[in-house]
Design an enzyme around this catalytic site. Structure first.
Site, PDB file in Angstrom:
ATOM      1  N   GLY A  49      23.356  -7.087 -10.753  1.00 45.30           N
ATOM      2  CA  GLY A  49      23.359  -5.908 -11.613  1.00 45.30           C
ATOM      3  C   GLY A  49      22.079  -5.846 -12.428  1.00 45.30           C
ATOM      4  O   GLY A  49      21.463  -6.887 -12.700  1.00 45.30           O
ATOM      5  N   GLN A  54      16.458  -3.257 -19.066  1.00 47.64           N
ATOM      6  CA  GLN A  54      15.864  -4.472 -18.510  1.00 47.64           C
ATOM      7  C   GLN A  54      14.566  -4.212 -17.761  1.00 47.64           C
ATOM      8  O   GLN A  54      13.865  -5.152 -17.382  1.00 47.64           O
ATOM      9  CB  GLN A  54      16.858  -5.177 -17.571  1.00 47.64           C
ATOM     10  CG  GLN A  54      18.089  -5.705 -18.289  1.00 47.64           C
ATOM     11  CD  GLN A  54      18.996  -6.439 -17.339  1.00 47.64           C
ATOM     12  OE1 GLN A  54      19.824  -5.815 -16.669  1.00 47.64           O
ATOM     13  NE2 GLN A  54      18.834  -7.739 -17.223  1.00 47.64           N
ATOM     14  N   CYS A  94      21.708 -13.727 -16.570  1.00 47.16           N
ATOM     15  CA  CYS A  94      21.139 -12.406 -16.828  1.00 47.16           C
ATOM     16  C   CYS A  94      19.691 -12.434 -16.352  1.00 47.16           C
ATOM     17  O   CYS A  94      18.961 -13.384 -16.639  1.00 47.16           O
ATOM     18  CB  CYS A  94      21.199 -12.104 -18.325  1.00 47.16           C
ATOM     19  SG  CYS A  94      20.455 -10.524 -18.761  1.00 47.16           S
ATOM     20  N   LEU A  95      19.280 -11.403 -15.633  1.00 46.64           N
ATOM     21  CA  LEU A  95      17.908 -11.387 -15.101  1.00 46.64           C
ATOM     22  C   LEU A  95      16.871 -11.342 -16.223  1.00 46.64           C
ATOM     23  O   LEU A  95      15.710 -11.674 -15.983  1.00 46.64           O
ATOM     24  CB  LEU A  95      17.722 -10.201 -14.152  1.00 46.64           C
ATOM     25  CG  LEU A  95      18.555 -10.269 -12.856  1.00 46.64           C
ATOM     26  CD1 LEU A  95      18.336  -9.021 -12.017  1.00 46.64           C
ATOM     27  CD2 LEU A  95      18.220 -11.523 -12.060  1.00 46.64           C
ATOM     28  N   HIS A 136      29.070  -6.454 -18.611  1.00 46.46           N
ATOM     29  CA  HIS A 136      27.762  -7.054 -18.896  1.00 46.46           C
ATOM     30  C   HIS A 136      26.672  -5.967 -18.936  1.00 46.46           C
ATOM     31  O   HIS A 136      25.864  -5.917 -19.875  1.00 46.46           O
ATOM     32  CB  HIS A 136      27.453  -8.100 -17.811  1.00 46.46           C
ATOM     33  CG  HIS A 136      26.112  -8.763 -17.937  1.00 46.46           C
ATOM     34  ND1 HIS A 136      25.959 -10.127 -18.113  1.00 46.46           N
ATOM     35  CD2 HIS A 136      24.851  -8.262 -17.901  1.00 46.46           C
ATOM     36  CE1 HIS A 136      24.667 -10.410 -18.190  1.00 46.46           C
ATOM     37  NE2 HIS A 136      23.970  -9.304 -18.055  1.00 46.46           N
ATOM     38  N   GLU A 137      26.668  -5.103 -17.927  1.00 49.09           N
ATOM     39  CA  GLU A 137      25.602  -4.095 -17.837  1.00 49.09           C
ATOM     40  C   GLU A 137      25.746  -3.029 -18.920  1.00 49.09           C
ATOM     41  O   GLU A 137      24.747  -2.544 -19.464  1.00 49.09           O
ATOM     42  CB  GLU A 137      25.580  -3.454 -16.446  1.00 49.09           C
ATOM     43  CG  GLU A 137      25.356  -4.423 -15.287  1.00 49.09           C
ATOM     44  CD  GLU A 137      24.141  -5.324 -15.450  1.00 49.09           C
ATOM     45  OE1 GLU A 137      23.169  -4.922 -16.108  1.00 49.09           O
ATOM     46  OE2 GLU A 137      24.179  -6.456 -14.935  1.00 49.09           O
ATOM     47  N   HIS A 140      24.229  -4.073 -22.127  1.00 54.08           N
ATOM     48  CA  HIS A 140      22.767  -3.897 -22.176  1.00 54.08           C
ATOM     49  C   HIS A 140      22.391  -2.524 -22.752  1.00 54.08           C
ATOM     50  O   HIS A 140      21.394  -2.393 -23.451  1.00 54.08           O
ATOM     51  CB  HIS A 140      22.159  -3.993 -20.773  1.00 54.08           C
ATOM     52  CG  HIS A 140      21.840  -5.390 -20.337  1.00 54.08           C
ATOM     53  ND1 HIS A 140      20.946  -6.195 -20.999  1.00 54.08           N
ATOM     54  CD2 HIS A 140      22.281  -6.121 -19.283  1.00 54.08           C
ATOM     55  CE1 HIS A 140      20.857  -7.370 -20.381  1.00 54.08           C
ATOM     56  NE2 HIS A 140      21.659  -7.353 -19.328  1.00 54.08           N
TER      57      HIS A 140
HETATM   58 ZN    ZN Z   1      21.924  -8.941 -18.103  1.00 54.01          ZN
END
Ligand code: ZN
Length: 171
Positions: A49, A54, A94-95, A136-137, A140
């Site tokens: 995701g 991000q 998380c990226l 999670h997304e 963000h």
């Molecule tokens: Zn993340």
């Protein structure tokens, strides 16, 4: 049309990750190009995701590609997640936080309402990993990171990795 080829995944503590993102109001070719670039970056990472902040874009959308045989690329614009029931702790990465893994408590089942790239309204219910990715997304898009949801044990365990990310951002 906007060229998004220069977009990159940004890392904590970049302040753009802390913005409360604005709703998407225009469903055009630009939006489709942004989502396509986000999917590309997410898969290359690799990840399951990726939310617009991000990549430094403060707008309310995220992309995902959950693992599994019948998994498809999915784009959620202006998503709203409502908890239905259940709670479970599981480790998340998380990226934007490479090398950091945190145990996060989430709803195990939730509902998401959102729009597609052409502005169509959708509503879905998801469980387990899908529900976790949605939560999670969507976090963000409100400037929230898994760091905000960690307990004392993770606070100690991740301290070194977080300090390294902070040092890297300064330089
Ligand atoms: Zn993340």
């Amino acid at each position: 049309m906007t060229d998004y080829s220069d977009l990159r995944i940004i890392h904590y503590p970049d302040p753009r990750l802390r913005a409360v993102c604005a709703p998407v109001e225009t469903f055009d070719e630009d939006l489709a190009a942004l989502a396509a670039r986000m999917l590309e970056l997410m898969k290359a990472a690799p990840g399951v995701g990726l939310a617009a902040p991000q990549v430094g874009i403060k707008r309310r959308l995220f992309v995902m590609h959950p693992p599994g045989d019948d998994a498809r690329d999915e784009v959620y614009v202006n998503p709203v997640v409502e908890g239905l029931d259940g709670a479970k702790e599981a480790e998340e990465g998380c990226l934007s936080l490479p090398e950091v893994f945190i145990t996060v408590r989430r709803f195990t089942r939730c509902r998401i309402t959102a729009q597609t790239l052409d502005g169509r309204k959708i509503e879905r219910t998801g469980e387990d990993l899908i529900a976790r990715i949605w939560q999670h997304e969507t976090d963000h898009l409100d400037g929230k990171l898994i760091l905000d949801r960690m307990g004392p044990a993770d606070r100690i365990a991740t301290r070194k990795a977080i300090r390294e990310l902070e040092a890297r951002f300064q330089s």
